[in-house]
Design a protein around this motif. Structure first.
Motif, PDB file in Angstrom:
ATOM      1  N   SER A  37       0.828  -1.212   0.000  1.00 46.63           N
ATOM      2  CA  SER A  37       0.000   0.000   0.000  1.00 46.63           C
ATOM      3  C   SER A  37       0.858   1.256   0.000  1.00 46.63           C
ATOM      4  CB  SER A  37      -0.925  -0.013   1.215  1.00 46.63           C
ATOM      5  OG  SER A  37      -1.789  -1.119   1.162  1.00 46.63           O
TER       6      SER A  37
ATOM      7  N   LEU B  59       2.384   1.845  -3.351  1.00 46.41           N
ATOM      8  CA  LEU B  59       1.381   2.522  -4.183  1.00 46.41           C
ATOM      9  C   LEU B  59       1.316   4.002  -3.838  1.00 46.41           C
ATOM     10  CD1 LEU B  59      -1.140   2.622  -6.063  1.00 46.41           C
ATOM     11  CD2 LEU B  59      -2.496   1.943  -4.062  1.00 46.41           C
TER      12      LEU B  59
ATOM     13  N   THR C  81      -6.697   6.109  -4.304  1.00 46.87           N
ATOM     14  CA  THR C  81      -5.562   5.334  -3.787  1.00 46.87           C
ATOM     15  C   THR C  81      -6.036   4.294  -2.778  1.00 46.87           C
ATOM     16  OG1 THR C  81      -4.099   7.234  -4.090  1.00 46.87           O
ATOM     17  CG2 THR C  81      -3.324   5.485  -2.636  1.00 46.87           C
TER      18      THR C  81
ATOM     19  N   ALA D 219      -5.618   0.344  -3.235  1.00 47.52           N
ATOM     20  CA  ALA D 219      -4.905  -0.444  -2.224  1.00 47.52           C
ATOM     21  C   ALA D 219      -5.750  -1.627  -1.759  1.00 47.52           C
ATOM     22  CB  ALA D 219      -4.529   0.439  -1.039  1.00 47.52           C
TER      23      ALA D 219
END
Length: 200
Positions: A9, A12, A81, A85
């Motif tokens: 995560s 990312l 996002t 994730a």
């Protein structure tokens, strides 16, 4: 294991922050929440089914991603996002081992539940099981982007999460009855707590 989801995560988040630096604080928090959220179904519901809603996460990713691209809104970028994730979390569970008390025995074909396919999808076992040495190596590799590009708070989360991952890997086969639940929840809470404390 949760440290792998945390590292993925934040990798990312590092990519999103690179193209949208103004959204950094929101993006990092959303990535962490999205990355660990699906595993809350370890506590309530059926693990890898109740909150592993991959279709919802994909729709949210596309929708908020489109809004972020059109408007440049940092909150939309953060929401996108978070959804990405969460979708990646489900993909990682599919690519990893099964969710069972002794996943190294590979007796279960339950990787993750996909509603659009009408049931459980068999795990690919690219990482043999949660807490395996391969899983820890993956968590370490995925931590590199965040460690190199994000601030002190996210770096602290990554280091704390990796420490939990190392400890978990060392004892994983001695505590099969936990089936990944207590360490995963603990790691997620440690990560989120660290971020919240450092933002004050």
């Amino acid at each position: 294991m949760a440290p792998t989801h945390v590292a993925m995560s934040l990798a990312l988040a590092a990519a999103v922050v690179f193209v949208a630096p103004a959204a950094a604080p929101f993006v990092v928090m959303a990535a962490l929440v999205g990355g660990v959220f699906p595993d809350l179904d370890m506590v309530v519901g059926v693990h890898r089914k109740t909150l592993h809603q991959v279709e919802v996460f994909v729709v949210g990713s596309v929708g908020f991603g489109a809004v972020a691209l059109v408007t440049g809104d940092p909150l939309a970028a953060a929401a996108a996002t978070g959804f990405v994730a969460a979708a990646l979390h489900c993909a990682a569970d599919y690519l990893g081992g099964s969710s069972e008390a002794r996943p190294w025995e590979a007796r279960s074909d339950r990787g993750v539940y996909v509603r659009s396919l009408g049931g459980w999808v068999e795990p690919r076992r690219l990482a043999a099981y949660d807490g395996s040495p391969g899983d820890l190596a993956l968590a370490a590799a995925l931590s590199v982007p965040g460690l190199l590009t994000l601030g002190d708070g996210p770096r602290g989360v990554l280091l704390a999460s990796l420490a939990v991952g190392v400890a978990y890997t060392l004892v994983r086969k001695r505590v099969p009855q936990l089936s990944g639940r207590a360490p995963a929840v603990t790691a997620a809470l440690v990560a989120l707590y660290s971020v919240l404390v450092r933002r004050r």
